[in-house]
Design a protein around this motif. Structure first.
Motif, PDB file in Angstrom:
ATOM      1  N   ARG A  55       4.899  -8.174   0.937  1.00 30.21           N
ATOM      2  CA  ARG A  55       4.154  -7.413  -0.199  1.00 30.21           C
ATOM      3  C   ARG A  55       2.989  -6.692   1.040  1.00 30.21           C
ATOM      4  O   ARG A  55       2.743  -5.709   1.375  1.00 30.21           O
ATOM      5  CB  ARG A  55       3.557  -8.206  -0.294  1.00 30.21           C
ATOM      6  N   ASN A  56       2.504  -8.339   2.563  1.00 34.68           N
ATOM      7  CA  ASN A  56       1.703  -7.813   3.183  1.00 34.68           C
ATOM      8  C   ASN A  56       1.973  -7.251   5.070  1.00 34.68           C
ATOM      9  O   ASN A  56       1.061  -6.847   5.610  1.00 34.68           O
ATOM     10  CB  ASN A  56       0.878  -8.511   3.272  1.00 34.68           C
ATOM     11  N   GLU A  70       0.491  -0.857  -0.643  1.00 39.46           N
ATOM     12  CA  GLU A  70       0.001   0.167   0.043  1.00 39.46           C
ATOM     13  C   GLU A  70       1.196   1.503   0.305  1.00 39.46           C
ATOM     14  O   GLU A  70       0.184   1.879  -0.884  1.00 39.46           O
ATOM     15  CB  GLU A  70      -1.594   0.414   1.313  1.00 39.46           C
TER      16      GLU A  70
HETATM   17  P1  ADP Z   1      -8.229  -0.302  -0.534  1.00 42.17           P
HETATM   18  O1  ADP Z   1      -7.945   0.589   0.582  1.00 42.17           O
HETATM   19  O2  ADP Z   1      -8.714   1.038  -2.487  1.00 42.17           O
HETATM   20  O3  ADP Z   1      -9.287  -1.132  -0.583  1.00 42.17           O
HETATM   21  P2  ADP Z   1      -6.050  -1.806  -0.673  1.00 42.17           P
HETATM   22  O4  ADP Z   1      -5.541  -1.446   0.747  1.00 42.17           O
HETATM   23  O5  ADP Z   1      -6.712  -3.899  -0.833  1.00 42.17           O
HETATM   24  O6  ADP Z   1      -7.179  -0.395  -1.354  1.00 42.17           O
HETATM   25  O7  ADP Z   1      -5.196  -1.474  -1.481  1.00 42.17           O
HETATM   26  C1  ADP Z   1      -3.989  -0.375  -2.280  1.00 42.17           C
HETATM   27  C2  ADP Z   1      -3.367  -0.198  -3.438  1.00 42.17           C
HETATM   28  O8  ADP Z   1      -2.357  -0.677  -2.750  1.00 42.17           O
HETATM   29  C3  ADP Z   1      -4.504  -0.780  -4.214  1.00 42.17           C
HETATM   30  O9  ADP Z   1      -4.169  -0.406  -5.381  1.00 42.17           O
HETATM   31  C4  ADP Z   1      -3.833  -2.819  -4.634  1.00 42.17           C
HETATM   32  O10 ADP Z   1      -3.771  -2.835  -5.865  1.00 42.17           O
HETATM   33  C5  ADP Z   1      -2.683  -1.802  -4.163  1.00 42.17           C
HETATM   34  N1  ADP Z   1      -2.298  -3.656  -3.569  1.00 42.17           N
HETATM   35  C6  ADP Z   1      -3.004  -4.127  -2.366  1.00 42.17           C
HETATM   36  N2  ADP Z   1      -1.961  -5.427  -1.710  1.00 42.17           N
HETATM   37  C7  ADP Z   1      -1.382  -5.289  -2.990  1.00 42.17           C
HETATM   38  C8  ADP Z   1      -0.719  -6.994  -2.586  1.00 42.17           C
HETATM   39  N3  ADP Z   1      -0.732  -7.752  -2.044  1.00 42.17           N
HETATM   40  N4  ADP Z   1       0.248  -6.988  -3.713  1.00 42.17           N
HETATM   41  C9  ADP Z   1       0.410  -5.990  -4.900  1.00 42.17           C
HETATM   42  N5  ADP Z   1      -0.357  -4.398  -4.676  1.00 42.17           N
HETATM   43  C10 ADP Z   1      -1.314  -4.871  -3.459  1.00 42.17           C
END
Ligand code: ADP
Ligand code: ADP
Length: 228
Positions: free
Chosen positions: A131-132, A98
């Motif tokens: 990544r998480n 994020e």
């Molecule tokens: P939102 O708060 O809009 O629901 P997220 O928290 O799911 O969005 O993610 C924010 C951004 O980070 C998104 O555009 C998503 O594509 C990217 N993202 C989230 N998790 C991952 C991941 N594990 N790997 C790659 N990109 C991610």
């Protein structure tokens, strides 16, 4: 291409941090900026991404006339000039992915494309498995690699880094340098202010030494050159 023409910076308190700096840095160069504390290195770097404005002079970075940019043009410029800080400046409540996605230009880009691009840069810095995770769950070296991924996500022509290894041990410092060198090999200009004598002396790159607000040394394959 980065160019400064007779750049002066006087802060509001009357301190003159830069006194008539002129420099040309061709696209694709890796340059170290060295010098004693208080010499003006941070100011030199901050002027390149409009964190500060010059009192006088002209600054061009990656096609932008930096000192003339209007406020509303700054976000666009910042996507073309990546910035890396000593203290990483990650958003603590966001995950690694994020933090990187947050910096991405989002206009008319699908979530699928964002996901793909985020994964590409995380792979480049070797953090696809983390990544998480949250920044505080990572080591300092890993946090700096996230910050570098964030700086690279928009494929900038220029990356400026102010003491990027300042909080890291020698092993992690070397890893960060190797990463920046890999980015440089792909044609990105790197400007790195540093006190890390070992890195500078081992790599024989262009060295710009700033002392008392002036460039007093500019060598193609330079040394650190100070005892501090
Ligand atoms: P939102 O708060 O809009 O629901 P997220 O928290 O799911 O969005 O993610 C924010 C951004 O980070 C998104 O555009 C998503 O594509 C990217 N993202 C989230 N998790 C991952 C991941 N594990 N790997 C790659 N990109 C991610
Ligand atoms: P360096 O990065 O080489 O340590 P800086 O560019 O941070 O040098 O500082 C150069 C000079 O400008 C120093 O005298 C410093 O105290 C002064 N300075 C830096 N930032 C500010 C500021 N925001 N306001 C006033 N003076 C500043």
């Amino acid at each position: 291409m980065i160019e400064m023409q007779d750049v002066w910076k006087e802060y509001g308190n009357g301190v003159t941090a830069l006194s008539g700096v002129s420099v040309r840095i061709p696209q694709g160069t890796f340059v170290y900026v060295v010098g004693p504390s208080g010499a003006g290195k941070s100011t030199f770097i901050k002027l390149m991404y409009r964190q500060e404005r010059p009192t006088k002079g002209h600054i061009f970075v990656g096609g932008f006339n930096i000192e003339r940019l209007r406020e509303r043009q700054i976000p666009m410029m910042r996507r073309h000039v990546g910035v890396v800080f000593q203290d990483y400046k990650l958003l603590q409540q966001l995950t690694v992915a994020e933090n990187v996605a947050f910096a991405l230009e989002v206009i008319e880009v699908s979530r699928k494309m964002i996901y793909k691009r985020v994964n590409e840069v995380l792979e480049l810095v070797g953090l696809e498995d983390k990544r998480n995770m949250l920044p505080l769950e990572l080591s300092g070296g890993e946090q700096q690699r996230v910050a570098i991924a964030r700086a690279l996500v928009n494929k900038p022509k220029v990356v400026v880094a102010d003491e990027p290894t300042g909080n890291l041990d020698p092993e992690n410092s070397w890893a960060i340098l190797k990463l920046l060198e890999r980015v440089n090999d792909r044609g990105t200009t790197i400007v790195m202010a540093t006190h890390n004598r070992e890195l500078v002396n081992a790599s024989k790159k262009r060295v710009i030494a700033i002392e008392d607000g002036r460039i007093n040394r500019d060598e193609e394959r330079g040394d650190y050159g100070y005892e501090d």
